[in-house]
Design an enzyme around this catalytic site. Sequence first.
Site, PDB file in Angstrom:
ATOM      1  N   GLU A  34       0.666  -1.404  -0.036  1.00  0.00           N
ATOM      2  CA  GLU A  34       0.141  -0.074   0.170  1.00  0.00           C
ATOM      3  C   GLU A  34       0.881   1.220  -0.080  1.00  0.00           C
ATOM      4  O   GLU A  34       0.314   2.170  -0.381  1.00  0.00           O
ATOM      5  CB  GLU A  34      -1.028   0.076   1.389  1.00  0.00           C
ATOM      6  CG  GLU A  34      -1.974  -0.977   1.261  1.00  0.00           C
ATOM      7  CD  GLU A  34      -3.217  -0.631   0.432  1.00  0.00           C
ATOM      8  OE1 GLU A  34      -3.246   0.454  -0.426  1.00  0.00           O
ATOM      9  OE2 GLU A  34      -4.033  -1.571   0.173  1.00  0.00           O
ATOM     10  N   GLU A  60       6.679 -22.170   6.929  1.00  0.00           N
ATOM     11  CA  GLU A  60       6.809 -21.452   8.210  1.00  0.00           C
ATOM     12  C   GLU A  60       7.889 -22.346   8.926  1.00  0.00           C
ATOM     13  O   GLU A  60       8.682 -21.718   9.952  1.00  0.00           O
ATOM     14  CB  GLU A  60       5.591 -21.343   8.967  1.00  0.00           C
ATOM     15  CG  GLU A  60       5.058 -22.612   9.487  1.00  0.00           C
ATOM     16  CD  GLU A  60       3.743 -22.170  10.330  1.00  0.00           C
ATOM     17  OE1 GLU A  60       3.869 -22.230  11.638  1.00  0.00           O
ATOM     18  OE2 GLU A  60       2.905 -21.627   9.797  1.00  0.00           O
TER      19      GLU A  60
END
Length: 306
Positions: A85, A116
């Site tokens: 953003e 992960e």
Amino acid sequence: METPLNFLTTETVNDKTKQIDRCSTKEILKIINSEDKLVPEAVDKELPNIAEAVDKIVPRLKAGGRLFYIGAGTSGRIGVLDASECPPTFGTDPEMIQGIIAGGDVAIRSAVEGAEDSEEGGRLAVQNEKIGSKDAIVGITASGRTPYVLAAIREAHAMGALTVGLSNNKGSELGKVCDIEICPVVGPEVITGSTRMKAGTSAKLVLNMITTTSMIKLGKVYGNLMVDVQANNKKLCERTVRIVRLVTSVSDEEAREALQKASLRPKVAIVMILGNMDCKSAERILDENDGFISRALETAGKSKIS
């Protein structure tokens, strides 16, 4: 030694929601909303640590360094979202703030099982981006024990980068290996272990604070207006016109004319109008003042227009 799940605050059972499966729709929503209200309070307690992180990140960005968010699953997605953003909102180079997610970009939409748990993957992510002493990295993991994130933070620290750990469990492994620990303790989730909920919300709030405050301190905001916004669609073009008008009080036509001369850069257009100067002069005076409009206008001998 890895902390067992049953010792983590984010994995404990929430006594307030044990009967949630028997509640009406409205009752469920009320419970979730009530629990969500606890998140800003938890973040508020971490403001000193968030401030310390920002005050150490900003000089690195000013010197040409980069900020990385790194995480797995929900944490990684939130980091990627916040980083992505920044270019349209603040006109930053896409390289300045980046999000890295375990498993690569495909993991943004689909779970990549086992990613992960890969310490090697975390180390390689840091090595591939050549993260070094000019950079900062924020490791995001609700549990504070995700191997991928821990390995990335250790590797980045070894390379001299500023390391920040964002988790939701005090005394976590992440807190022990990072330079600055940010740990909003939001308590047990509405649905046990569903850290996309309160933990995820807290991470979004903290990352919003880090990037927005950093951008303000880099001169990308004037008053409370996004003066470096990129006008790359119809809505944003209209927003740039409105921003220029709000700051300068000129007409719509004058704002559009100045923006055209400034190649649709509101910051330059504002200085052109308030400083009564051409585009090149506005660019030069902004460069001389690190991109801060207020400083540029003071240098030009103009008073700020509120």
